[in-house]
Motif scaffolding. Structure first.
Motif, short mmCIF file in Angstrom:
data_model
loop_
_atom_site.label_atom_id
_atom_site.label_comp_id
_atom_site.label_asym_id
_atom_site.label_seq_id
_atom_site.Cartn_x
_atom_site.Cartn_y
_atom_site.Cartn_z
N CYS A 157 0.84 -1.20 0.00
CA CYS A 157 0.00 0.00 0.00
C CYS A 157 0.87 1.25 0.00
O CYS A 157 1.85 1.35 0.75
N VAL A 158 0.52 2.18 -0.87
CA VAL A 158 1.22 3.44 -1.06
C VAL A 158 0.16 4.53 -1.11
O VAL A 158 -0.75 4.45 -1.93
N GLN A 159 0.26 5.54 -0.25
CA GLN A 159 -0.80 6.55 -0.24
C GLN A 159 -0.27 7.90 0.21
O GLN A 159 0.27 8.04 1.32
N PHE A 160 -0.44 8.90 -0.67
CA PHE A 160 -0.18 10.28 -0.26
C PHE A 160 -1.28 10.73 0.69
O PHE A 160 -2.45 10.33 0.56
N ALA A 161 -0.93 11.59 1.64
CA ALA A 161 -1.92 12.19 2.53
C ALA A 161 -2.87 13.08 1.72
O ALA A 161 -2.52 13.57 0.65
N HIS A 162 -4.07 13.29 2.25
CA HIS A 162 -5.09 14.05 1.53
C HIS A 162 -4.62 15.48 1.27
O HIS A 162 -4.15 16.17 2.18
N ASP A 163 -4.77 15.91 0.00
CA ASP A 163 -4.46 17.29 -0.39
C ASP A 163 -3.04 17.70 0.02
O ASP A 163 -2.80 18.85 0.37
N GLU A 164 -2.13 16.76 -0.01
CA GLU A 164 -0.74 17.01 0.36
C GLU A 164 0.17 16.81 -0.86
O GLU A 164 -0.10 16.00 -1.74
N LEU A 165 1.27 17.55 -0.85
CA LEU A 165 2.27 17.42 -1.90
C LEU A 165 3.41 16.48 -1.52
O LEU A 165 3.98 15.80 -2.37
N TRP A 166 3.76 16.45 -0.22
CA TRP A 166 5.04 15.85 0.17
C TRP A 166 4.93 14.72 1.18
O TRP A 166 5.95 14.09 1.50
N LEU A 167 3.76 14.45 1.73
CA LEU A 167 3.62 13.47 2.82
C LEU A 167 3.08 12.15 2.26
O LEU A 167 2.02 12.11 1.66
N LEU A 168 3.81 11.06 2.52
CA LEU A 168 3.52 9.77 1.90
C LEU A 168 3.63 8.67 2.95
O LEU A 168 4.51 8.69 3.80
N ALA A 169 2.71 7.70 2.89
CA ALA A 169 2.77 6.54 3.78
C ALA A 169 2.88 5.26 2.96
O ALA A 169 2.26 5.13 1.90
N ASN A 208 -5.56 14.21 8.11
CA ASN A 208 -4.20 13.65 8.09
C ASN A 208 -3.55 13.59 9.47
O ASN A 208 -2.35 13.37 9.59
N GLU A 209 -4.36 13.76 10.52
CA GLU A 209 -3.82 13.68 11.88
C GLU A 209 -3.72 12.23 12.37
O GLU A 209 -3.05 11.96 13.36
N LEU A 210 -4.41 11.32 11.68
CA LEU A 210 -4.40 9.92 12.07
C LEU A 210 -4.12 9.05 10.84
O LEU A 210 -4.44 9.42 9.71
N LEU A 211 -3.54 7.89 11.11
CA LEU A 211 -3.28 6.91 10.08
C LEU A 211 -3.71 5.56 10.63
O LEU A 211 -3.35 5.20 11.75
N VAL A 212 -4.53 4.83 9.86
CA VAL A 212 -4.97 3.52 10.31
C VAL A 212 -4.38 2.47 9.38
O VAL A 212 -4.27 2.66 8.17
N VAL A 437 4.09 -4.31 -9.94
CA VAL A 437 3.73 -3.05 -9.30
C VAL A 437 2.38 -3.25 -8.61
O VAL A 437 1.38 -3.54 -9.26
N LEU A 438 2.36 -3.10 -7.27
CA LEU A 438 1.18 -3.45 -6.48
C LEU A 438 0.27 -2.26 -6.20
O LEU A 438 -0.95 -2.42 -6.17
N ASP A 439 0.82 -1.07 -5.96
CA ASP A 439 -0.03 0.07 -5.62
C ASP A 439 0.55 1.35 -6.21
O ASP A 439 1.77 1.45 -6.45
N VAL A 440 -0.34 2.33 -6.42
CA VAL A 440 0.04 3.59 -7.05
C VAL A 440 -0.70 4.73 -6.35
O VAL A 440 -1.81 4.55 -5.87
N SER A 441 -0.08 5.90 -6.29
CA SER A 441 -0.73 7.05 -5.65
C SER A 441 -0.14 8.35 -6.16
O SER A 441 1.09 8.52 -6.16
N PHE A 442 -1.01 9.27 -6.61
CA PHE A 442 -0.61 10.61 -6.99
C PHE A 442 -0.70 11.54 -5.78
O PHE A 442 -1.57 11.35 -4.90
N ASN A 443 0.15 12.58 -5.76
CA ASN A 443 -0.05 13.64 -4.76
C ASN A 443 -1.11 14.61 -5.25
O ASN A 443 -1.72 14.42 -6.31
N ARG A 444 -1.32 15.67 -4.50
CA ARG A 444 -2.46 16.57 -4.74
C ARG A 444 -2.49 17.17 -6.13
O ARG A 444 -3.53 17.17 -6.79
N ASP A 445 -1.38 17.68 -6.62
CA ASP A 445 -1.38 18.37 -7.91
C ASP A 445 -0.80 17.52 -9.04
O ASP A 445 -0.52 18.03 -10.12
#
Length: 471
Positions: A157-169, A208-212, A437-445
């Motif tokens: 799992c790969v996921q940028f934080a909501h409406d974020e440019l630089w934060l990734l989990a 983005n204050e919590l991550l589950v 390639v298992l997961d993909v995620s774009f940042n906000r812009d």
């Protein structure tokens, strides 16, 4: 067209003049504006329509004065007449295409028909939000920003934080979760340990204050990504491995979990309790969940190829099953993404589904209970049930004439498809991975795309900015 849609259309027409040097901010503005207007409609259902029309006229005059655009270019009256006619035609077409099914009943995914999913060729307001350029130009990439290799197992799992440019989990089958910072020198901010088996899914809260996260060890963990602390661990009451997790979009105190025993379950993360009525049984192991930020439905996919829609009460967590649709008979559904087009030209909810039959499927949601109409099928190498291949809508899809989706694959390639192109829909292929390639995620812009593979490598790709965006 309702008044709130006319207001959003008016804001979209002027959006090209708002902060010309920052297209990302313009996109975020119109997205937030859409969310607030939708909420206002629910809260003020009995408001006087004449008062809303007066507000619309005054806002048009103020925006025209602010940005120096003649008012006749944003005539609300003439636009309203044509769109009301179009709305009546769409309403009639909708009821002619959609059959009635009983609650909880199964229905096939209706193929073809319907109408376009994306803004029309005359959607100049939507195009103005992100500037010109073909989809091929918009999704050209200039190489890597960074490669993360701290995980020793497949990155599931790969996921940028909501409406974020630089934060990734990132989550991995090595049992660890990474919180990564990409601004400046990319780095791993926190490496979260606590799961005793592979991490299968993760989700950011709205703020983005919590991550589950959830894992094969049968637990879900709630983290504070800023500090790296684990706030709570909740065990599946049946001791089953967990495969997917999402926050309830309107109440982040509720989390929805899917397990291998076929249960979709709501859990209160503050108390760690599973509320009464907050579970529902599927025909086989739950393999995917989606909870779109707009809309009243939660979606679940299962090992036998069915997608089920639910209504989930945001206060009690009670689940009510609505529709059951077979999208890939006997073949696992590995990912579901649900999005509404924010543009006034195409407001339907759409579902993007990965299935282990070498297919990426795009559906239109045709009724309030989750009936599906198949719009497009894309060929993606995916035949092994061992690989949980995932995909995503591109974040600013709602604001272009065309629209793209991105998917992983077993052939080590990242695919970007134009959902409206009949011939050669593949806009771009990114080749740099040496494993599925298992997961993909774009940042906000959409300036960065993160992709994770079965060898534990995560590549962060840099998109080639257009002349308009870099100006």
């Amino acid at each position: 067209m309702t008044v709130w849609q006319q207001i959003l259309a008016l804001d979209a027409r002027f959006n090209a003049h708002r902060v010309p040097a920052d297209p990302g901010f313009r996109t975020l503005y119109i997205r937030r504006r859409s969310q607030l207007l939708r909420e206002g409609v629910r809260e003020e259902a009995g408001a006087d329509p004449a008062l809303r029309r007066q507000y619309l006229r005054q806002r048009a005059a103020l925006l025209s004065r602010r940005y120096g655009v003649p008012a006749d270019q944003v005539s609300v009256r003439s636009h309203s007449a044509s769109t009301q006619s179009h709305s009546r035609q769409s309403h009639s077409r909708h009821h002619s295409d959609v059959g009635v099914a009983r609650r909880g009943g199964e229905s096939p995914a209706t193929p073809g028909g319907g109408g376009t999913l994306v803004p029309s060729a005359r959607a100049t307001a939507s195009q103005a939000i992100v500037g010109g350029g073909s989809l091929g130009e918009n999704y050209a990439f200039a190489g890597f920003l960074h490669v993360f290799d701290q995980h020793t197992g497949p990155v599931t799992c790969v996921q940028f934080a909501h409406d974020e440019l630089w934060l990734l989990a990132l989550g991995s089958l090595d049992g660890r979760v990474s919180v990564c910072e990409l601004e400046g020198e990319p780095r791993v901010r926190h490496l979260l340990s606590g799961h005793t088996d592979g991490v299968t899914a993760l989700a950011w809260s709205t703020s983005n204050e919590l991550l589950v996260t959830c894992a094969r060890d049968g637990t879900a963990r709630l983290w504070q990504p800023g500090s790296g602390h684990c706030l709570r661990a909740v065990a599946d009451p049946h001791g089953s491995p967990l495969s997917c997790v999402v926050f309830h979009p309107e109440n982040n105190n509720l989390v929805l979990l899917g397990n291998r025993h076929g249960l979709v379950q709501a859990v209160n993360v503050s108390s760690g309790r599973f509320p009464a009525g907050g579970s529902s049984q599927l025909a086989s192991a739950v393999t995917a969940l989606a909870a779109p930020p707009t809309g009243a439905l939660i979606w679940a996919g299962c090992q036998k190829g069915m997608v089920v829609s639910f209504q989930c009460d945001q206060a009690s967590g009670r689940l009510v099953k609505c529709r059951r649709v077979t999208v890939s008979d006997g073949v696992p559904v590995t990912c579901i993404s649900a999005r509404s087009w924010a543009s006034r030209e195409a407001a339907d909810m759409s579902l993007l589904v990965n299935a282990a039959c070498n297919s990426l499927l795009l559906f239109r949601v045709v009724d309030q209970e989750g009936g599906l109409q198949l719009k497009r099928r894309f060929s993606v190498r995916h035949s092994s049930a061992e690989h949980v291949i995932k995909s995503s809508f591109c974040p600013i899809m709602s604001f272009r004439q065309g629209a793209c989706v991105v998917s992983g694959s077993e052939d080590c390639t990242v695919y970007l498809f134009d959902v409206e192109r009949d011939l050669k829909p593949c806009v771009n292929k990114l080749q740099g991975h040496s494993a599925a390639v298992l997961d993909v995620s774009f940042n906000r812009d959409e300036s960065l795309l993160a992709t994770g593979d079965a060898s534990g490598i995560v590549i962060v790709w840099k998109r080639q900015l257009s002349t308009t965006e870099s100006a």
